[in-house]
Design a protein around this motif. Sequence first.
Motif, PDB file in Angstrom:
ATOM      1  N   ASP A   1      42.203  65.284 -92.489  1.00  0.00           N
ATOM      2  CA  ASP A   1      41.309  66.118 -93.286  1.00  0.00           C
ATOM      3  C   ASP A   1      40.798  67.287 -92.468  1.00  0.00           C
ATOM      4  O   ASP A   1      40.451  67.141 -91.298  1.00  0.00           O
ATOM      5  N   GLY A   2      40.768  68.452 -93.103  1.00  0.00           N
ATOM      6  CA  GLY A   2      40.183  69.624 -92.478  1.00  0.00           C
ATOM      7  C   GLY A   2      41.082  70.344 -91.496  1.00  0.00           C
ATOM      8  O   GLY A   2      40.668  71.315 -90.876  1.00  0.00           O
ATOM      9  N   GLU A   3      42.309  69.891 -91.348  1.00  0.00           N
ATOM     10  CA  GLU A   3      43.219  70.572 -90.428  1.00  0.00           C
ATOM     11  C   GLU A   3      43.763  71.849 -91.056  1.00  0.00           C
ATOM     12  O   GLU A   3      43.786  72.006 -92.277  1.00  0.00           O
ATOM     13  N   PHE A   4      44.201  72.776 -90.202  1.00  0.00           N
ATOM     14  CA  PHE A   4      44.917  73.965 -90.666  1.00  0.00           C
ATOM     15  C   PHE A   4      46.247  73.928 -89.929  1.00  0.00           C
ATOM     16  O   PHE A   4      46.329  74.234 -88.749  1.00  0.00           O
ATOM     17  N   VAL A   5      47.281  73.461 -90.641  1.00  0.00           N
ATOM     18  CA  VAL A   5      48.568  73.224 -90.009  1.00  0.00           C
ATOM     19  C   VAL A   5      49.553  74.316 -90.402  1.00  0.00           C
ATOM     20  O   VAL A   5      49.679  74.641 -91.583  1.00  0.00           O
ATOM     21  N   GLY A   6      50.220  74.875 -89.424  1.00  0.00           N
ATOM     22  CA  GLY A   6      51.290  75.826 -89.706  1.00  0.00           C
ATOM     23  C   GLY A   6      52.625  75.119 -89.572  1.00  0.00           C
ATOM     24  O   GLY A   6      52.834  74.374 -88.624  1.00  0.00           O
ATOM     25  N   VAL A   7      53.497  75.297 -90.563  1.00  0.00           N
ATOM     26  CA  VAL A   7      54.813  74.667 -90.501  1.00  0.00           C
ATOM     27  C   VAL A   7      55.863  75.755 -90.363  1.00  0.00           C
ATOM     28  O   VAL A   7      55.862  76.723 -91.121  1.00  0.00           O
TER      29      VAL A   7
END
Lengths: 263, 181, 282
Positions: free
Chosen positions: C32-38
């Motif tokens: 929760d609350g992560e900002f993930v770049g793929v």
Amino acid sequence: MRQLPVGLYQPADSVIHRLSGSAKLLCMLLLLIGVVNTTTLPGYGIWVLLTALLIRLARISPGTALGSAVRLKWFFGVILFMNLCFYQPEDPWVRWWIFSPSYAGLIQGIQVVARVFLLLAMSNVLMVSTAPLVMTDAMERLLSPLRLIGVPAGLIAMILSVAIQFIPTLFEETDNIRKAQTARGARFDSPRLWDKAKAVLPLLVPVFLAAFKRADELSMAMEARGYRGDTQSRKKKYPPFQTADWLALLLCAAVAAAFVMIR
Amino acid sequence: MKEITVVKKAIITAICIALCVVLPQAFHAIPNAGTVYLPMHIPVLLCGLICGWPYGLLCGAAGPLLSSLFTGMPPAAYLPPMVIECAVYGCASGFLSQVVHTKNTYADLYISLVGAMLTGRIVAGLARALIFAGGSYSMAAWAGGYFVTALPGIVIQLVLLPSIVFALMKAGLIPARYPGR
Amino acid sequence: MPVELRKVSYTYAPGTPYAAPALKELSLTVGDGEFVGVMGRTGCGKSTLIQLIAGLAAPSDGQIFLDGENINERQFDRNLLRQKVGVVFQFPEIQLFETTVQKDVAFGLKYLDRSREQKEAAVRQALEWMGFDYEAVRNRSPLGFSGGEKRRLAIAGVLAVMPKFLILDEPLAGLDPLGRDAFLELLRKLNQGGMTIVMISHDADALAEYADRIVILKDGMLFKDGPAAQVFSDYKGLEANGTGAGQVSGIAERLRLRGWEIPAGTIRYRRLLDEIAGRWTQ
């Protein structure tokens, strides 16, 4: 969904597969004329044998050739029943309420079912043994004489080939739209008639918008390159019929003629 | 936006033919969609409305044919009545939209659509009676039954098609029927 | 609570000659609350990943959990999934269809249990986030806008639901530089407000600047997964993979070759400026 769908086509090496597309299409039409003009049970018996022969020659499994016909068993049942009970009320076996089954009705029912069954089986042989693109080429070829009476066959041919090119693209685009709307919470079904129509709008409207946008872009590009849509389009060279093609046509014509004459 | 050019009409027709193949497949996921929404009729009617009767006729004739070729649906034996039915839809909707001008886009649309759908269904009913029953069964019964079972489809298409036409006009992809209104 | 993939595999068109594995036993948890770049090259399985998490396709093997519940179980409530997970697809402008902007942006709220006022407030908020004047646009047709505006309208439609978990597939492609930065700032703000964000992008600069964690896929498997500063520090490895590590890492790498002491993990523009300025004043 990315590949061009191939319908029923199954590549194989058989006498039927090797025939040219337009010859096959003409043969099919001739045989249809024959079937529609058959009026006796023994006549249908002959057709069943002929169809079995065709399936054998095309090296198709009977399941593939008859599959779509077998799926219609309920339809066949209803047709048989309707004809049996209502066809000839004058001379029934028994009379009960509105039902009056008769011998003539039974015969008529069997004939109608046999006719639909045969049409399905034969057209399946055609579709299974002919690639879709070969088939559209064949149609184009058979349509080309229409040029003489003012039908713009060139324009029609262009329209058909553009349509075929667009099928895979639109498949993919439709799939993308369906996914995007599903993710937004769209439900494409509803129990109420009025809502049923509204429920598919999130799918239909974007599909048409996307498709027409592509039409817009393509037609502008074509006009920019000077295409005006006259009949100046390419004159296609079609390969001449081989001996086998003529032979097949001759046979089918003979069979069809025989049945038309007996009638 | 000007009048639609011949090239654009041709390409729109091609797109509508392609949609005759694609839409029935897309509706597979929805229960009973084939019989309720009659998805193949939508592009045919639309093609007639926008491009006129010759294009509508071509779309109606070619749509079911290509669909049968590429997807196996409808089975080839059903093609003749279906081709006739759709060709009549495209032709009639095109003819009516060329003739009917009430100065109200909705009225024009509804008149053309209802007219086309009625004509198409009557002709299709007769065609089916001829082909499947060989003229021996009561043709009126076939045509009548066909018409009654298709009523929900008519209602649904009267909602769908105007929505699509107006969306296309708003997006500037087809010209407004009565500009400036 | 998180989204968790456990040994997820996915094969396109299984059982046909066209069968192609898109994901191979991929395990991944997004908290929760992560900002993930793929990131990853075309065909690495990114789009498949989105469809699986959004429940638009079912994995061939493995399980996907949303807040501890397997989303492909029969008893799982799909509406909950739609409410919790928002997806901005590539070219989202194709999904516009309603007669007015108001209706289109509110489409996702249709089946949610919220009052009229709440729904209207959500629509207003989403439109304002995307840079529109609510009163000015609410009754206009969404189809009459320009391409870039349509995309912003479509994104507003996804944001109006206020999903807990937002997935974006290449949202920056085709945005002008100004719009790009404004949009990224908005994502940061939403993320700070508690929204979990997974953004698929080729834009290493944007991800280096905004994402906390970077996941790189290769041939349907995890190639890299870790804090952005760590993943992007492997400048050579990423360049070799064809993913790219962003301009800032590139400049830092060059300066290092010239003997500058730029600490590893310098991937953001400000940080690099500070480093350079620091050297200057020495």
